[in-house]
Design a protein around this motif. Structure first.
Motif, PDB file in Angstrom:
ATOM      1  N   HIS A 231      40.956  19.601  21.113  1.00 18.00           N
ATOM      2  CA  HIS A 231      40.846  20.036  19.717  1.00 18.00           C
ATOM      3  C   HIS A 231      41.342  18.919  18.806  1.00 18.00           C
ATOM      4  CE1 HIS A 231      45.123  21.708  18.729  1.00 18.00           C
ATOM      5  NE2 HIS A 231      45.208  20.707  19.583  1.00 18.00           N
TER       6      HIS A 231
ATOM      7  N   LYS B  73      49.424  12.830  13.851  1.00 15.00           N
ATOM      8  CA  LYS B  73      48.691  12.300  15.017  1.00 15.00           C
ATOM      9  C   LYS B  73      47.650  13.291  15.519  1.00 15.00           C
ATOM     10  CE  LYS B  73      51.908  14.158  18.449  1.00 15.00           C
ATOM     11  NZ  LYS B  73      52.853  13.941  19.543  1.00 15.00           N
TER      12      LYS B  73
ATOM     13  N   HIS C  19      42.359  15.512  21.008  1.00 20.74           N
ATOM     14  CA  HIS C  19      43.265  15.435  22.168  1.00 20.74           C
ATOM     15  C   HIS C  19      43.161  16.764  22.913  1.00 20.74           C
ATOM     16  CE1 HIS C  19      45.597  17.305  18.920  1.00 20.74           C
ATOM     17  NE2 HIS C  19      46.161  17.988  19.902  1.00 20.74           N
TER      18      HIS C  19
ATOM     19  N   HIS D  68      44.837  19.959  25.701  1.00 19.32           N
ATOM     20  CA  HIS D  68      45.976  20.715  26.216  1.00 19.32           C
ATOM     21  C   HIS D  68      45.552  21.510  27.443  1.00 19.32           C
ATOM     22  CE1 HIS D  68      48.337  19.853  22.670  1.00 19.32           C
ATOM     23  NE2 HIS D  68      47.343  20.262  21.908  1.00 19.32           N
TER      24      HIS D  68
ATOM     25  N   THR E 216      47.299  26.849  17.427  1.00 24.60           N
ATOM     26  CA  THR E 216      47.467  27.862  18.466  1.00 24.60           C
ATOM     27  C   THR E 216      47.801  29.215  17.864  1.00 24.60           C
ATOM     28  OG1 THR E 216      48.157  26.071  19.900  1.00 24.60           O
ATOM     29  CG2 THR E 216      48.539  28.267  20.707  1.00 24.60           C
ATOM     30  N   GLU E 217      48.253  29.241  16.622  1.00 26.71           N
ATOM     31  CA  GLU E 217      48.382  30.523  15.911  1.00 26.71           C
ATOM     32  C   GLU E 217      47.001  31.185  15.780  1.00 26.71           C
ATOM     33  OE1 GLU E 217      49.845  27.660  14.936  1.00 26.71           O
ATOM     34  OE2 GLU E 217      51.584  28.071  13.655  1.00 26.71           O
TER      35      GLU E 217
ATOM     36  N   GLU F 208      51.039  26.028  24.340  1.00 25.79           N
ATOM     37  CA  GLU F 208      50.122  24.904  24.082  1.00 25.79           C
ATOM     38  C   GLU F 208      50.641  23.646  24.774  1.00 25.79           C
ATOM     39  OE1 GLU F 208      50.220  23.045  20.152  1.00 25.79           O
ATOM     40  OE2 GLU F 208      48.037  23.200  20.121  1.00 25.79           O
ATOM     41  N   THR F 209      51.934  23.440  24.745  1.00 24.00           N
ATOM     42  CA  THR F 209      52.560  22.313  25.439  1.00 24.00           C
ATOM     43  C   THR F 209      53.829  22.846  26.088  1.00 24.00           C
ATOM     44  OG1 THR F 209      54.100  21.643  23.694  1.00 24.00           O
ATOM     45  CG2 THR F 209      51.810  20.851  23.494  1.00 24.00           C
TER      46      THR F 209
HETATM   47  N1  LIG Z   1      52.161  25.281  13.574  1.00 24.97           N
HETATM   48  C1  LIG Z   1      51.534  24.478  14.466  1.00 24.97           C
HETATM   49  N2  LIG Z   1      51.834  23.162  14.510  1.00 24.97           N
HETATM   50  C2  LIG Z   1      51.212  22.374  15.417  1.00 24.97           C
HETATM   51  C3  LIG Z   1      50.265  22.885  16.310  1.00 24.97           C
HETATM   52  C4  LIG Z   1      49.945  24.287  16.234  1.00 24.97           C
HETATM   53  O1  LIG Z   1      49.098  24.814  16.976  1.00 24.97           O
HETATM   54  N3  LIG Z   1      50.613  25.031  15.300  1.00 24.97           N
HETATM   55  N4  LIG Z   1      49.662  22.068  17.198  1.00 24.97           N
HETATM   56  C5  LIG Z   1      49.936  20.754  17.242  1.00 24.97           C
HETATM   57  C6  LIG Z   1      49.169  19.878  18.136  1.00 24.97           C
HETATM   58  O2  LIG Z   1      48.174  20.616  18.806  1.00 24.97           O
HETATM   59  C7  LIG Z   1      49.920  19.016  19.172  1.00 24.97           C
HETATM   60  O3  LIG Z   1      49.034  18.564  20.134  1.00 24.97           O
HETATM   61  C8  LIG Z   1      51.063  19.698  19.831  1.00 24.97           C
HETATM   62  O4  LIG Z   1      52.147  19.427  19.036  1.00 24.97           O
HETATM   63  P1  LIG Z   1      53.322  18.373  19.385  1.00 24.97           P
HETATM   64  O5  LIG Z   1      54.544  19.101  19.000  1.00 24.97           O
HETATM   65  O6  LIG Z   1      53.059  17.043  18.819  1.00 24.97           O
HETATM   66  O7  LIG Z   1      53.305  18.174  20.937  1.00 24.97           O
HETATM   67  P2  LIG Z   1      54.583  18.322  21.839  1.00 24.97           P
HETATM   68  O8  LIG Z   1      55.690  17.461  21.288  1.00 24.97           O
HETATM   69  O9  LIG Z   1      54.893  19.756  21.940  1.00 24.97           O
HETATM   70  O10 LIG Z   1      54.089  17.790  23.220  1.00 24.97           O
HETATM   71  P3  LIG Z   1      53.537  16.324  23.479  1.00 24.97           P
HETATM   72  O11 LIG Z   1      52.205  16.554  24.106  1.00 24.97           O
HETATM   73  O12 LIG Z   1      54.554  15.716  24.397  1.00 24.97           O
HETATM   74  O13 LIG Z   1      53.453  15.601  22.160  1.00 24.97           O
HETATM   75  C9  LIG Z   1      50.920  20.136  16.367  1.00 24.97           C
HETATM   76  N5  LIG Z   1      51.524  21.059  15.450  1.00 24.97           N
END
Ligand SMILES: Nc1nc2c(c(=O)[nH]1)N=C([C@H](O)[C@H](O)COP(=O)(O)OP(=O)(O)OP(=O)(O)O)CN2
Ligand SMILES: [Zn+2]
Length: 142
Positions: free
Chosen positions: A15, A33, A40, A42, A97-98, A123-124
């Protein structure tokens, strides 16, 4: 006697966090980013929780085989190895992801064998989201 059943499913998808309501600069500023034009991916984990009375004969809240078949057809086959941004459900919504949780809730609310309590999506390894289908409180009351 009411019991709760949770089941986890996994799929991989790409996505890009991007809103047509923003210009390029605003998208970069808001999504950072995650607004990278190449997107990127997930490995999502979806957990659905149902509730219901325990069937006195089967001892079940609902049949896991039926739930798995429903999930295969309506979740995995629909989302796995896709670009979420290209799916109809994200035509006018940012693929956060919300928003994915709301869509997955809408899907599983159609599994009529038990009452859908909530959807939980990881998501992560650092973030996860929950949606329980509750109506948003009136503006200014939350
Ligand atoms: N409110 C939200 N904020 C973010 C979402 C979301 O779904 N709702 N998603 C993202 C991105 O999809 C991002 O890929 C995941 O966020 P990020 O925090 O940068 O990633 P992590 O640090 O959790 O894991 P890494 O893969 O190690 O970066 C961003 N914000
Ligand atoms: Zn992401």
């Amino acid at each position: 006697m009411k019991a709760y059943l949770s089941r986890r499913y996994h799929f991989s998808a790409s996505h890009r966090l991007h809103s047509e309501a923003f210009d390029e600069g605003q998208n970069q500023q808001v999504f950072g980013k995650c607004n990278n034009p190449h997107g990127h991916g997930h490995n999502y984990t979806v957990e659905v929780t149902f509730s219901g009375r325990v069937n006195p004969v089967t001892g079940m809240v609902c049949d896991l085989g039926a739930l798995d078949a429903f999930a295969r057809e309506n979740l995995i086959d629909r989302f796995d190895h896709t670009n979420l941004n290209l799916l109809h459900c994200f035509e006018n919504r940012v693929s956060t992801t919300e928003n994915l949780s709301v869509e997955v809730y809408r899907i599983f609310a159609g599994f009529s064998a038990a009452h859908l309590e909530r959807v939980h999506i990881e998501e992560t390894s650092n973030n996860s989201f929950d949606y329980a289908g509750d109506a948003m409180p009136a503006e200014g009351t939350h």
